[in-house]
Design a protein around this motif. Sequence first.
Motif, PDB file in Angstrom:
ATOM      1  N   GLY A   1       0.800  -1.223   0.000  1.00 42.95           N
ATOM      2  CA  GLY A   1       0.000   0.000   0.000  1.00 42.95           C
ATOM      3  C   GLY A   1       0.829   1.266   0.000  1.00 42.95           C
ATOM      4  N   GLN A   2       1.571   1.487  -1.048  1.00 38.34           N
ATOM      5  CA  GLN A   2       2.375   2.708  -1.154  1.00 38.34           C
ATOM      6  C   GLN A   2       1.750   3.655  -2.167  1.00 38.34           C
ATOM      7  N   SER A   3       1.611   4.914  -1.793  1.00 40.73           N
ATOM      8  CA  SER A   3       1.002   5.882  -2.697  1.00 40.73           C
ATOM      9  C   SER A   3       1.771   5.955  -4.010  1.00 40.73           C
ATOM     10  N   PRO A   4       1.057   5.938  -5.140  1.00 41.94           N
ATOM     11  CA  PRO A   4       1.719   6.064  -6.441  1.00 41.94           C
ATOM     12  C   PRO A   4       1.958   7.520  -6.844  1.00 41.94           C
ATOM     13  N   PHE A   5       1.443   8.453  -6.050  1.00 39.34           N
ATOM     14  CA  PHE A   5       1.523   9.862  -6.426  1.00 39.34           C
ATOM     15  C   PHE A   5       2.843  10.479  -5.953  1.00 39.34           C
ATOM     16  N   PRO A   6       3.403  11.399  -6.729  1.00 43.83           N
ATOM     17  CA  PRO A   6       4.653  12.046  -6.329  1.00 43.83           C
ATOM     18  C   PRO A   6       4.432  13.026  -5.185  1.00 43.83           C
ATOM     19  N   VAL A   7       5.471  13.257  -4.404  1.00 41.51           N
ATOM     20  CA  VAL A   7       5.428  14.273  -3.353  1.00 41.51           C
ATOM     21  C   VAL A   7       5.286  15.650  -4.016  1.00 41.51           C
ATOM     22  N   PRO A   8       4.435  16.522  -3.525  1.00 43.03           N
ATOM     23  CA  PRO A   8       4.259  17.841  -4.153  1.00 43.03           C
ATOM     24  C   PRO A   8       5.561  18.635  -4.215  1.00 43.03           C
ATOM     25  N   GLU A   9       5.707  19.390  -5.292  1.00 43.69           N
ATOM     26  CA  GLU A   9       6.919  20.190  -5.505  1.00 43.69           C
ATOM     27  C   GLU A   9       7.150  21.179  -4.366  1.00 43.69           C
ATOM     28  N   ARG A  10       6.093  21.714  -3.813  1.00 40.24           N
ATOM     29  CA  ARG A  10       6.244  22.657  -2.704  1.00 40.24           C
ATOM     30  C   ARG A  10       7.019  22.010  -1.550  1.00 40.24           C
ATOM     31  N   LEU A  11       6.748  20.744  -1.301  1.00 42.80           N
ATOM     32  CA  LEU A  11       7.425  20.048  -0.204  1.00 42.80           C
ATOM     33  C   LEU A  11       8.880  19.745  -0.559  1.00 42.80           C
ATOM     34  N   HIS A  12       9.132  19.418  -1.832  1.00 42.29           N
ATOM     35  CA  HIS A  12      10.518  19.232  -2.284  1.00 42.29           C
ATOM     36  C   HIS A  12      11.327  20.500  -2.016  1.00 42.29           C
ATOM     37  N   GLY A  13      10.737  21.632  -2.389  1.00 44.95           N
ATOM     38  CA  GLY A  13      11.442  22.904  -2.227  1.00 44.95           C
ATOM     39  C   GLY A  13      11.748  23.209  -0.767  1.00 44.95           C
ATOM     40  N   ALA A  14      10.775  22.955   0.105  1.00 49.03           N
ATOM     41  CA  ALA A  14      10.984  23.215   1.529  1.00 49.03           C
ATOM     42  C   ALA A  14      12.062  22.299   2.088  1.00 49.03           C
ATOM     43  N   LEU A  15      12.065  21.055   1.655  1.00 45.49           N
ATOM     44  CA  LEU A  15      13.082  20.108   2.118  1.00 45.49           C
ATOM     45  C   LEU A  15      14.477  20.578   1.711  1.00 45.49           C
ATOM     46  N   ALA A  16      14.603  21.027   0.478  1.00 44.90           N
ATOM     47  CA  ALA A  16      15.899  21.495  -0.008  1.00 44.90           C
ATOM     48  C   ALA A  16      16.356  22.756   0.725  1.00 44.90           C
ATOM     49  N   ARG A  17      15.427  23.674   0.955  1.00 42.73           N
ATOM     50  CA  ARG A  17      15.792  24.928   1.622  1.00 42.73           C
ATOM     51  C   ARG A  17      16.299  24.701   3.047  1.00 42.73           C
ATOM     52  N   HIS A  18      15.832  23.638   3.670  1.00 45.19           N
ATOM     53  CA  HIS A  18      16.184  23.403   5.072  1.00 45.19           C
ATOM     54  C   HIS A  18      17.154  22.240   5.262  1.00 45.19           C
ATOM     55  N   ALA A  19      17.725  21.759   4.155  1.00 43.52           N
ATOM     56  CA  ALA A  19      18.617  20.602   4.243  1.00 43.52           C
ATOM     57  C   ALA A  19      19.839  20.866   5.107  1.00 43.52           C
ATOM     58  N   HIS A  20      20.224  22.140   5.248  1.00 40.40           N
ATOM     59  CA  HIS A  20      21.418  22.469   6.042  1.00 40.40           C
ATOM     60  C   HIS A  20      21.163  22.397   7.549  1.00 40.40           C
ATOM     61  N   GLN A  21      19.882  22.307   7.961  1.00 43.81           N
ATOM     62  CA  GLN A  21      19.567  22.309   9.387  1.00 43.81           C
ATOM     63  C   GLN A  21      19.789  20.905   9.955  1.00 43.81           C
ATOM     64  N   LYS A  22      20.893  20.761  10.658  1.00 46.87           N
ATOM     65  CA  LYS A  22      21.324  19.440  11.091  1.00 46.87           C
ATOM     66  C   LYS A  22      21.219  19.211  12.595  1.00 46.87           C
TER      67      LYS A  22
END
Length: 428
Positions: free
Chosen positions: A37-58
């Motif tokens: 039961g895994q969603s076939p839909f891609p993660v929204p681009e808005r969430l990709h962008g937020a993940l990338a912007r905050h990738a430095h927060q460790k």
Amino acid sequence: MLREDQLRSLPHSETLLINETSERLAQQRPVVRFGFGQSPFPVPERLHGALARHAHQKAYAPVQGLPELRAAVAAFHRKEDGVDWQPERVLIGPGSKLLIYTVLAAVRRATVMLTGPSWVSYEPQAILAGHPVTRLPTRAAEQWRLQPDTLDAACREARLEGDDPCVLIINSPNNPSGTSYGAADLQALASVARRHNLIVISDEIYGRLHHTGEHQSFARFYPEGTLVTGGLSKWAGAGGWRLGILHIPEALDAVLKPSLLGIASETWSCVATPIQMAAVEAYGRHPDIEAYVDRQRRVLHTIGQQSADRLRSCHIATAEPEGGFYLFPDFEYWRADLADRGIATAAELCDRLLAEAGVALLPASAFGMPQDFLGARLSYVNFDGSLALDENADMDSATAPVRQGIQLIDNWLQKKVRLSAVSHQIGL
């Protein structure tokens, strides 16, 4: 106390196992993947962008979760469900699965009540937490929904056996049946829960994927005793991101929250900050996110209805799909034919379907049903989710793999395919 024999007998999660088995077999030959039961839909681009912007927060985040995410989650569910979610009673964890187990681990010895069928991991989690499990039967005629009198009878019996609390785990929209509880259903169950002072864990991970957007939260009807879990895995297509949410009712906050935070601090510590910051966007009610969810609902409604209709035309009974992406087909009509092939259990049925037709399903027995109930869970996610999200897409092309998979089941039942010795070759 968990006995050694119980620990040793805990099986590999059926859902994860079928995914790994399908992956392996797909390298050798085509496999229609209706098992995981895994969603076939891609993660929204808005969430990709937020993940990338905050990738430095460790740095480590607070154990309970980032304040801004807890505030966003609480505000979202107050509006979405009409329930008094408060940020100070929200716990962020690495998936709702672990949050459910954490609640079970935090409750002293209790009787855990599960419907039959119910999701594969509830019972093993209860056993791991040291709790006995009581199964509450449901019926196809009632769309696999728990009935108030069944719950009441189970509670009365539990009270005769001792004073341990009872914990009911309920899941709506439901995995594996694909059905959902309406307001009247939940009101009736809530009356029983209140009468017996139940603790309820309401697993609402598929809530946003109610096909008509009419999900009802159990906490709306029994706010004093209901813990609600959810997360990003299903409606945001982000299963591997492992972001789950839990809301604790005010009446149980002082009793459970210290234990929950203690367990969290000694196990997962915190959810990764970049993931949490992406989740802030997910719960922000942005128009693009709402449009994305609405499109998913319409796509899943269309595919679910088409699949259910096609199965019924093959004399395979199934409940009406109302949420999520599951059907719970019943092969009882074919019992005599299957017996002629040496098939008498759901596990044998699914093994042979995979070996001989190349279709992966999960047996109903994995969901707490009797071994001889010839049912299975069909997860209709074997399609191109990215293509299906396009409003201008040809839905027939996007959903063709699902239709083809059901046709393979029909062909196999009708004996139009040549049976092979593949089952012996792959050891099933």
